[in-house]
Design a protein around this motif. Structure first.
Motif, mmCIF file in Angstrom:
data_model
loop_
_atom_site.group_PDB
_atom_site.id
_atom_site.type_symbol
_atom_site.label_atom_id
_atom_site.label_comp_id
_atom_site.label_asym_id
_atom_site.label_seq_id
_atom_site.Cartn_x
_atom_site.Cartn_y
_atom_site.Cartn_z
ATOM 1 N N UNK A 195 1.616 -35.917 -40.377
ATOM 2 C CA UNK A 195 2.766 -35.153 -40.858
ATOM 3 C C UNK A 195 2.682 -35.014 -42.368
ATOM 4 N N UNK A 196 2.716 -33.795 -42.870
ATOM 5 C CA UNK A 196 2.629 -33.574 -44.310
ATOM 6 C C UNK A 196 3.926 -33.995 -44.987
ATOM 7 N N UNK A 244 0.333 -40.845 -39.459
ATOM 8 C CA UNK A 244 -0.748 -40.303 -38.634
ATOM 9 C C UNK A 244 -0.320 -40.250 -37.175
ATOM 10 N N UNK A 245 -0.678 -39.138 -36.508
ATOM 11 C CA UNK A 245 -0.320 -38.959 -35.105
ATOM 12 C C UNK A 245 -1.526 -39.066 -34.175
ATOM 13 N N UNK A 264 -4.055 -31.068 -29.007
ATOM 14 C CA UNK A 264 -3.465 -32.211 -28.292
ATOM 15 C C UNK A 264 -2.242 -32.742 -29.030
ATOM 16 N N UNK A 265 -2.299 -32.733 -30.354
ATOM 17 C CA UNK A 265 -1.144 -33.188 -31.138
ATOM 18 C C UNK A 265 0.041 -32.256 -30.931
ATOM 19 N N UNK A 289 4.030 -41.347 -34.453
ATOM 20 C CA UNK A 289 3.552 -41.260 -35.829
ATOM 21 C C UNK A 289 3.528 -42.657 -36.442
ATOM 22 N N UNK A 290 2.374 -43.036 -36.963
ATOM 23 C CA UNK A 290 2.176 -44.364 -37.529
ATOM 24 C C UNK A 290 1.976 -44.240 -39.031
ATOM 25 N N UNK A 291 2.783 -44.953 -39.789
ATOM 26 C CA UNK A 291 2.667 -44.898 -41.248
ATOM 27 C C UNK A 291 1.302 -45.410 -41.706
ATOM 28 N N UNK A 292 0.755 -44.768 -42.714
ATOM 29 C CA UNK A 292 -0.518 -45.223 -43.270
ATOM 30 C C UNK A 292 -0.321 -46.531 -44.028
#
Length: 307
Positions: free
Chosen positions: A137-138, A147-148, A178-179, A190-193
């Motif tokens: 996600x920007x 990140x997805x 796929x996303x 969505x996982x935070x970096x």
């Protein structure tokens, strides 16, 4: 979902095509303005704009995403989500807020490693054995959003940046579709970096591709592969630019960096640690050719590259 795709260069075209072929509806495309390209320097559309026109899609070419007219046009398209691949401009917050599910970027590295403009080239330059692509996600910060999706792939020992980017453009296009599917289905996670460990991959400039013959042979090999096809690794011969398209490192001892040994039709350059065999080269004012063909035309026993 209704999608507005954003992208500019050739590497983004596979994603546009995959999205058009998916269950989603691509209702428009955003790309950079027409630019002067080729020897004639005539104005021509970006590869994404050209493909979008062939597909019959509306194309928006704002000078900058801040432009109010562009923002109004984007709102009128009413996108649910905006997938992005190498668009080439920073998106201000008002633009990020337009689609319901935000802007989802396909980036060709394993974030947080190699944020920025040249992730594939940087992975090769740094000798990575593995890379990949992610969707995220920007957010306003550069390549820092959650990140997805992710794919991983080994980097081939002889793979150039062009080879690797072509592979990632294809597999990444499927990841992007796929996303989009998961977002529509409500299953996207969505996982935070990580806060630590991020690295920056700046654009590779022409001077970065200038070969230092005093460097280790494996480092020079990585420079050539990372800079192929662009901006193109180079050295100098008799004060003129000499391009290196394909080389092969050897463990043969080296004694005099920059000196070229001719052994039959094979050419070897001394480096800081070993000799580098030249396979494909481009002398000044000529087209790329096999090094053996260039060797046939040499009329001197002493060849030395600059620097």
């Amino acid at each position: 979902m209704r999608l507005v795709f954003a992208g500019t260069p050739d590497v983004a075209v596979p994603s546009l095509e995959a999205l058009v072929a998916s269950r989603h509806e691509v209702v428009g495309v955003v790309t950079r303005p027409d630019a002067r390209r080729g020897r004639g320097k005539s104005l021509s559309p970006s590869p994404v704009a050209a493909r979008a026109a062939e597909l019959g899609l509306p194309v928006l070419k704002p000078e900058h995403p801040r432009d109010p007219q562009f923002q109004d046009a984007l709102r009128a398209l009413a996108p649910d989500c905006c997938p992005v691949v190498a668009y080439g401009a920073l998106l201000p917050t008002p633009v990020l807020d337009i689609p319901t599910y935000g802007w989802i970027n396909l980036h060709f590295s394993l974030l947080p490693a190699y944020r920025g403009a040249a992730p594939v080239q940087s992975a090769i330059l740094h000798g990575e054995s593995e890379t990949g692509a992610v969707t995220f996600l920007i957010v306003p910060a550069l390549d820092a959003g959650p990140v997805c999706g992710e794919i991983r792939t080994p980097i081939g020992a002889r793979e150039t940046a062009g080879d690797l980017l072509t592979r990632l453009a294809s597999s990444g296009a499927q990841l992007l579709v796929e996303t989009m599917d998961r977002i529509e289905d409500g299953t996207a996670e969505f996982v935070e970096q990580p806060a630590e460990g991020g690295t920056y991959a700046a654009k590779i400039e022409v001077e970065d591709a200038h070969v230092d013959w005093g460097a280790p042979v494996d480092v020079i090999d990585r420079v050539v592969r990372a800079c192929t096809p662009a901006p193109g690794a180079w050295t100098t011969l008799d004060g003129q630019k000499f391009r290196l398209h394909e080389v092969l490192p050897t463990d043969t001892p080296s004694t005099d960096p920059g000196r070229v040994d001719q052994e039959g039709r094979r050419l070897f350059v001394h480096t800081g640690t070993g000799r580098l065999e030249l396979l494909r080269v481009q002398p000044a004012g000529k087209k790329a050719m096999e090094a053996a063909a260039w060797a046939n035309g040499l009329h001197t026993d002493t060849i030395r590259f600059g620097r």
